[in-house]
Design a protein around this motif. Structure first.
Motif, PDB file in Angstrom:
ATOM      1  N   ARG A  19      82.785 -32.973  19.189  1.00 57.69           N
ATOM      2  CA  ARG A  19      84.422 -32.718  19.110  1.00 57.69           C
ATOM      3  C   ARG A  19      85.164 -34.681  19.024  1.00 57.69           C
ATOM      4  O   ARG A  19      86.695 -34.760  18.821  1.00 57.69           O
ATOM      5  N   HIS A  53      82.792 -17.183  24.352  1.00 57.23           N
ATOM      6  CA  HIS A  53      82.555 -18.917  25.537  1.00 57.23           C
ATOM      7  C   HIS A  53      84.209 -18.860  26.438  1.00 57.23           C
ATOM      8  O   HIS A  53      84.294 -19.300  27.048  1.00 57.23           O
ATOM      9  N   TRP A  54      85.295 -18.543  25.824  1.00 53.61           N
ATOM     10  CA  TRP A  54      86.285 -18.403  26.085  1.00 53.61           C
ATOM     11  C   TRP A  54      87.231 -16.827  27.420  1.00 53.61           C
ATOM     12  O   TRP A  54      87.847 -17.467  28.351  1.00 53.61           O
TER      13      TRP A  54
ATOM     14  N   GLU B  52      90.503 -30.422  22.770  1.00 53.81           N
ATOM     15  CA  GLU B  52      89.034 -30.135  22.840  1.00 53.81           C
ATOM     16  C   GLU B  52      87.912 -30.271  23.910  1.00 53.81           C
ATOM     17  O   GLU B  52      87.100 -29.618  23.804  1.00 53.81           O
ATOM     18  N   ILE B  53      88.310 -30.991  24.775  1.00 49.42           N
ATOM     19  CA  ILE B  53      87.520 -31.305  25.906  1.00 49.42           C
ATOM     20  C   ILE B  53      86.920 -29.669  26.594  1.00 49.42           C
ATOM     21  O   ILE B  53      86.155 -29.661  27.041  1.00 49.42           O
ATOM     22  N   MET B  54      88.478 -29.070  26.884  1.00 45.84           N
ATOM     23  CA  MET B  54      87.909 -27.838  27.495  1.00 45.84           C
ATOM     24  C   MET B  54      87.474 -26.615  26.853  1.00 45.84           C
ATOM     25  O   MET B  54      85.810 -26.549  27.711  1.00 45.84           O
ATOM     26  N   ASP B  55      87.444 -27.040  25.119  1.00 43.25           N
ATOM     27  CA  ASP B  55      86.632 -25.775  24.668  1.00 43.25           C
ATOM     28  C   ASP B  55      85.348 -26.257  24.716  1.00 43.25           C
ATOM     29  O   ASP B  55      84.425 -25.545  24.653  1.00 43.25           O
ATOM     30  N   ALA B  56      84.980 -27.953  24.659  1.00 46.91           N
ATOM     31  CA  ALA B  56      83.838 -28.066  24.158  1.00 46.91           C
ATOM     32  C   ALA B  56      82.628 -27.675  26.100  1.00 46.91           C
ATOM     33  O   ALA B  56      81.945 -27.366  25.738  1.00 46.91           O
ATOM     34  N   VAL B  58      84.193 -25.458  28.349  1.00 48.39           N
ATOM     35  CA  VAL B  58      83.755 -23.482  28.357  1.00 48.39           C
ATOM     36  C   VAL B  58      82.531 -23.443  27.741  1.00 48.39           C
ATOM     37  O   VAL B  58      81.230 -22.278  27.950  1.00 48.39           O
ATOM     38  N   LEU B  59      82.255 -23.797  25.782  1.00 44.44           N
ATOM     39  CA  LEU B  59      81.316 -23.683  25.249  1.00 44.44           C
ATOM     40  C   LEU B  59      80.025 -23.990  25.652  1.00 44.44           C
ATOM     41  O   LEU B  59      78.861 -23.596  25.754  1.00 44.44           O
ATOM     42  N   TYR B  60      80.485 -25.499  26.322  1.00 42.39           N
ATOM     43  CA  TYR B  60      79.016 -25.964  26.545  1.00 42.39           C
ATOM     44  C   TYR B  60      78.181 -24.979  28.356  1.00 42.39           C
ATOM     45  O   TYR B  60      76.780 -24.782  27.977  1.00 42.39           O
ATOM     46  N   GLU B  61      79.120 -24.558  28.507  1.00 41.48           N
ATOM     47  CA  GLU B  61      79.195 -23.201  30.113  1.00 41.48           C
ATOM     48  C   GLU B  61      78.159 -22.676  29.992  1.00 41.48           C
ATOM     49  O   GLU B  61      77.841 -21.974  30.296  1.00 41.48           O
ATOM     50  N   HIS B  62      78.614 -21.603  28.566  1.00 39.14           N
ATOM     51  CA  HIS B  62      78.644 -20.393  28.010  1.00 39.14           C
ATOM     52  C   HIS B  62      76.697 -20.649  27.468  1.00 39.14           C
ATOM     53  O   HIS B  62      76.420 -19.036  28.063  1.00 39.14           O
ATOM     54  N   ASN B  63      76.750 -21.377  27.514  1.00 39.25           N
ATOM     55  CA  ASN B  63      75.642 -21.432  26.296  1.00 39.25           C
ATOM     56  C   ASN B  63      74.210 -22.239  27.276  1.00 39.25           C
ATOM     57  O   ASN B  63      73.011 -21.734  26.880  1.00 39.25           O
ATOM     58  N   ASN B  64      74.605 -22.665  28.584  1.00 44.25           N
ATOM     59  CA  ASN B  64      73.850 -22.854  29.540  1.00 44.25           C
ATOM     60  C   ASN B  64      73.514 -22.879  31.233  1.00 44.25           C
ATOM     61  O   ASN B  64      73.349 -23.097  31.976  1.00 44.25           O
ATOM     62  N   ARG B  65      73.812 -21.329  30.695  1.00 41.12           N
ATOM     63  CA  ARG B  65      74.466 -20.564  32.092  1.00 41.12           C
ATOM     64  C   ARG B  65      73.857 -20.789  33.702  1.00 41.12           C
ATOM     65  O   ARG B  65      73.972 -21.199  33.566  1.00 41.12           O
ATOM     66  N   ARG B  83      88.720 -21.275  31.379  1.00 46.62           N
ATOM     67  CA  ARG B  83      88.974 -20.538  30.539  1.00 46.62           C
ATOM     68  C   ARG B  83      90.198 -19.705  30.893  1.00 46.62           C
ATOM     69  O   ARG B  83      90.751 -19.079  29.870  1.00 46.62           O
TER      70      ARG B  83
END
Lengths: 67, 137
Positions: A19, A53-54, B52-56, B58-65, B83
């Motif tokens: 980022r 992921h969204w 960019e911050i929000m996407d990083a 939610v992606l991190y949360e999704h991948n490591n839920r 989201r």
């Protein structure tokens, strides 16, 4: 640290690293976006918002049945 | 052993390098070129950097839920808030910015300012929970 935590730490590092350039570019912007840049930005957002992921998750619900 | 500590420190270092410019940069103190409208430039900066911050996040949360659920269920709740509300706020900010570009009225400027505040609030939630997540491992 467990293996899962190490993987998560590496994942977070990669997520943040990826980022930095975009954020730096955004913060350095000193002029208004052109219509083409505007359209490209909106398209980028819409593509991202459609990705997995969204999409909101279904958090585990607390049981309403008393044990 | 040392390698584990380095891996744990890496996100913290990166996070620091990310959080400092964002906290300074999104306050609107960066320069605006002559002839450009600071309202538009600031709105576009906020939309891009906050995304960019929000996407990083939610992606991190999704991948490591699963792991993050064990740390705190609040992280998943915050991610879901980003989201839904974060997405809506960014879309509304972009619409408000486009409307302001078409008609640079005080009313349209006020709408842009309102959505900037909302987007920045949701970006702060994302940053706050990224901080929480990166401190735990």
């Amino acid at each position: 640290m467990t293996g899962v935590e190490i993987i998560a730490a590496v994942d977070l590092a990669l997520a943040l690293l990826g980022r930095l350039n975009n954020i730096r570019t955004a913060l350095k912007q000193s002029g208004e976006l052109t219509p083409e840049q505007d359209a490209a930005l909106d398209a980028r957002f819409q593509i991202a918002f459609g990705e997995a992921h969204w999409q909101p998750s279904n958090p585990p619900q607390a049981s309403i049945v008393s044990s | 052993m040392k390698c584990k500590y380095l891996i744990a420190l890496l996100p913290m270092l990166l996070f620091s390098s990310l959080a400092i410019p964002i906290s300074i940069g999104l306050t609107g103190c960066a320069s605006v070129e002559e002839g450009a409208d600071s309202v538009v430039v600031n709105a576009e900066r906020v939309a891009q950097a906050s995304f960019e911050i929000m996407d990083a996040f939610v992606l991190y949360e999704h991948n490591n839920r699963e792991m993050l659920r064990r740390i705190s269920p609040e992280i998943e709740k915050a991610a879901n808030s980003v989201r839904t509300d974060g997405r809506k706020a960014i879309e509304q900010l972009r619409s408000a910015t486009a409307a302001y570009k078409n008609n640079r009225s005080a009313e349209n400027k006020a709408t842009v300012d309102t959505w900037i505040k909302t987007v920045e609030h949701l970006k702060s939630i994302a940053l706050q929970h990224l901080t929480a997540a990166q401190r735990k491992p």
